[in-house]
Design a protein around this motif. Structure first.
Motif, PDB file in Angstrom:
ATOM      1  N   ARG A 161      -9.799   2.294  -5.881  1.00 12.66           N
ATOM      2  CA  ARG A 161     -10.322   2.373  -7.236  1.00 12.66           C
ATOM      3  C   ARG A 161     -11.814   2.688  -7.278  1.00 12.66           C
TER       4      ARG A 161
ATOM      5  N   ALA B  14      -9.787  -2.013  -3.690  1.00 10.22           N
ATOM      6  CA  ALA B  14     -11.136  -1.698  -4.154  1.00 10.22           C
ATOM      7  C   ALA B  14     -11.529  -0.289  -3.737  1.00 10.22           C
TER       8      ALA B  14
ATOM      9  N   VAL C 170     -14.332   0.861  -6.165  1.00 12.34           N
ATOM     10  CA  VAL C 170     -15.154  -0.302  -6.485  1.00 12.34           C
ATOM     11  C   VAL C 170     -15.943  -0.727  -5.257  1.00 12.34           C
ATOM     12  N   ASP C 171     -17.259  -0.890  -5.396  1.00 18.07           N
ATOM     13  CA  ASP C 171     -18.125  -1.291  -4.269  1.00 18.07           C
ATOM     14  C   ASP C 171     -18.156  -2.796  -4.204  1.00 18.07           C
TER      15      ASP C 171
END
Length: 209
Positions: free
Chosen positions: A205, A202, A207-208
């Motif tokens: 990438r 994550a 992503v939170d």
């Protein structure tokens, strides 16, 4: 010996000393005289006499007529048309742009075509061997398309060696230095990953979670 008829009056010294005035329509050479083929041909070319066709085989006379007609026709062609004929050789022309020189070069190209050479009528930018444009009087001869292709290849190779990327896509947009990147992320089996592995993926990438 060649013979002919005078087309206009002119003086001539058969012995190189005594000059005779030959009237128009007179036989040439007169009875009892002779001239060399070169002197006879010069008088014919100058328009003083017309060579007699009697005694010449029909096939030979036809060939002579064809040569004379061809010579008259090509000599009357404009310089631009002559240049277009010369350009069909696909080679640079470095001769004099005087009309007589263009006529000679055009005759050479037409002879090559009659002997089976394929004329070049257009430029293929991908062939590497293309038609050489002719320079106008007072201008430098432009480089051939083949030379331009070689120059372009050398520039690309030099840019690659320096680490500079000049590659483009079909729209002219530059490509990444390392080549095109994948347009989609590789598939990952999320169910098989542990918590710390999911958190790392994550983070990679953006992503939170």
């Amino acid at each position: 010996m060649k013979t002919g008829k005078g087309t206009k009056a002119f003086p001539f010294a058969f012995d190189g000393i005594n000059v005779q005035h030959l009237p128009e329509g007179s036989d040439f050479p007169p009875a009892g005289y002779s001239v060399t083929d070169s002197a006879f041909g010069g008088l014919v070319a100058s328009g003083y006499i017309e060579e007699s066709k009697s005694g010449v085989p029909e096939a030979e006379q036809l060939n002579r007529d064809i040569i004379e007609a061809f010579d008259r026709k090509i000599s009357a062609v404009s310089d631009e048309e002559l240049k277009a004929i010369i350009a069909r050789s696909g080679k640079p022309y470095s001769g004099n742009l005087v009309h007589a020189h263009l006529v000679f070069a055009a005759k050479q190209q037409m002879l090559r075509e009659l002997q089976g050479a394929t004329p070049i009528f257009s430029i293929d930018p991908n062939a590497g061997v293309t038609e050489q444009p002719l320079a106008k009087p007072g201008e430098a001869t432009p480089p051939s398309a083949a030379a331009a292709v070689e120059k372009q290849k050398a520039e690309v190779e030099a840019a690659n060696a320096a680490g500079e990327n000049k590659a483009t896509n079909q729209f002219g947009d530059p490509l990444p230095a390392g080549g095109a990147k994948p347009t989609a992320e590789a598939d990952v089996d999320l169910e098989s990953l542990k918590k710390d592995e999911l958190e790392k993926l994550a983070a990679d990438r953006g992503v939170d979670i």
